[in-house]
Design a protein around this motif. Structure first.
Motif, PDB file in Angstrom:
ATOM      1  N   PRO A  28       2.991   4.119  -1.692  1.00 52.97           N
ATOM      2  CA  PRO A  28       3.158   4.945  -2.912  1.00 52.97           C
ATOM      3  C   PRO A  28       4.588   4.578  -3.385  1.00 52.97           C
ATOM      4  CG  PRO A  28       2.169   6.354  -1.219  1.00 52.97           C
ATOM      5  CD  PRO A  28       2.503   5.041  -0.460  1.00 52.97           C
ATOM      6  N   GLU A  29       4.626   4.846  -4.619  1.00 51.87           N
ATOM      7  CA  GLU A  29       5.751   4.482  -5.321  1.00 51.87           C
ATOM      8  C   GLU A  29       7.253   5.133  -4.790  1.00 51.87           C
ATOM      9  OE1 GLU A  29       7.500   4.410 -10.082  1.00 51.87           O
ATOM     10  OE2 GLU A  29       5.483   4.638  -9.590  1.00 51.87           O
ATOM     11  N   SER A  32       0.784  -1.285   0.204  1.00 47.93           N
ATOM     12  CA  SER A  32      -0.117  -0.107   0.051  1.00 47.93           C
ATOM     13  C   SER A  32       0.939   1.242  -0.153  1.00 47.93           C
ATOM     14  CB  SER A  32      -1.034  -0.028   1.356  1.00 47.93           C
ATOM     15  OG  SER A  32      -0.243   0.039   2.374  1.00 47.93           O
TER      16      SER A  32
END
Length: 268
Positions: free
Chosen positions: A97-98, A95
């Motif tokens: 973010p990149e 979950s």
């Protein structure tokens, strides 16, 4: 957690126009996980500020600088970031973010921008605080483990409660110094302040010589008016009989070189 307090340290460094004085008012040390953080309250001619230094387990050092008003804003953001961190569940790699950012904020103070990013990577969650100067210059940053944000906020609050009470006596946004080169001389115009108020230091610098005068802020306008009157008279010598100088500002004779070496004293 351990704390250290020190008072009254003074540091000196060389400046082309004048001898600067930086006073350290207090230092607070925090041990958060494997890192040490030093919060130094300092004061120089431009006012008070806080230096935040991070010492990593490998001895590497990084630091940022905060005006007291910015430090107060940062303290408030720390509360918000801590509340957000508390609302998060256990780390979940799927979950994240990149870029690893969970929450971000930005602060602006004069020519500095501060980016606050709560991030997560394989080593855990942390708050990265980056400082950038808009006119160029190196980017500096510190990283506070997320579990230590409340501890960091409380330490910052203690310092602000102690040293912001009389901040009104200081003007944190003084103009930057100016420089002028004429023939073989350099003239420096520096704005500073001490416990007597704001002043302008005008320094004349040659190879092995420096002299300076200090003009209190309350007399700047009259100082400017006198210079303006002389400029007008030089431009219009034929009108020398009109618009004389008031008796309050009588001309004086220059006998030899009546300048004296600057001893750093200001606002007599």
């Amino acid at each position: 957690m351990s704390e250290e307090w020190t008072f009254g340290k003074i540091q000196y460094w060389h400046d082309p126009s004048q001898q600067q004085v930086e006073q350290e008012l207090a230092t607070k040390m925090l041990q958060i996980q494997s890192k040490r953080f030093y919060l130094d309250v300092k004061q120089n001619r431009r006012g008070r500020f806080i230096k935040v230094a991070e010492i990593g387990a490998d001895g590497r050092r990084s630091q940022i600088f905060l005006a007291l008003s910015t430090a107060a804003e940062f303290r408030d953001h720390l509360s918000a970031f801590s509340d957000f961190y508390s609302s998060l569940g256990p780390p979940n790699p799927d979950s994240v973010p990149e870029d690893g950012k969970l929450k971000s904020e930005m602060m602006i103070k004069d020519n500095r921008r501060y980016y606050l990013d709560l991030k997560e990577n394989s080593r855990g969650r942390f708050l990265r605080v980056s400082q950038m100067i808009t006119r160029g210059g190196p980017r500096s940053q510190v990283a506070i483990p997320a579990q230590g944000m409340i501890e960091f906020r409380d330490a910052l609050t203690d310092l602000l409660d102690e040293f912001s009470t009389d901040e009104h006596a200081y003007k944190p946004d003084l103009p930057e110094g100016r420089h002028m080169h004429v023939d073989n001389k350099n003239f420096y115009f520096d704005i500073g302040q001490n416990n007597r108020g704001v002043y302008m230091r005008i320094s004349e610098v040659k190879t092995n010589f420096r002299a300076a005068i200090t003009v209190p802020e309350k007399s700047w306008q009259r100082f400017r008016d006198i210079l303006s009157e002389y400029c007008d008279k030089i431009k219009q010598p034929s009108q020398g009989s009109g618009g004389g100088i008031s008796s309050q500002d009588q001309p004086h004779s220059l006998v030899g070189n009546n300048t004296q070496q600057d001893t750093g004293t200001s606002l007599k």
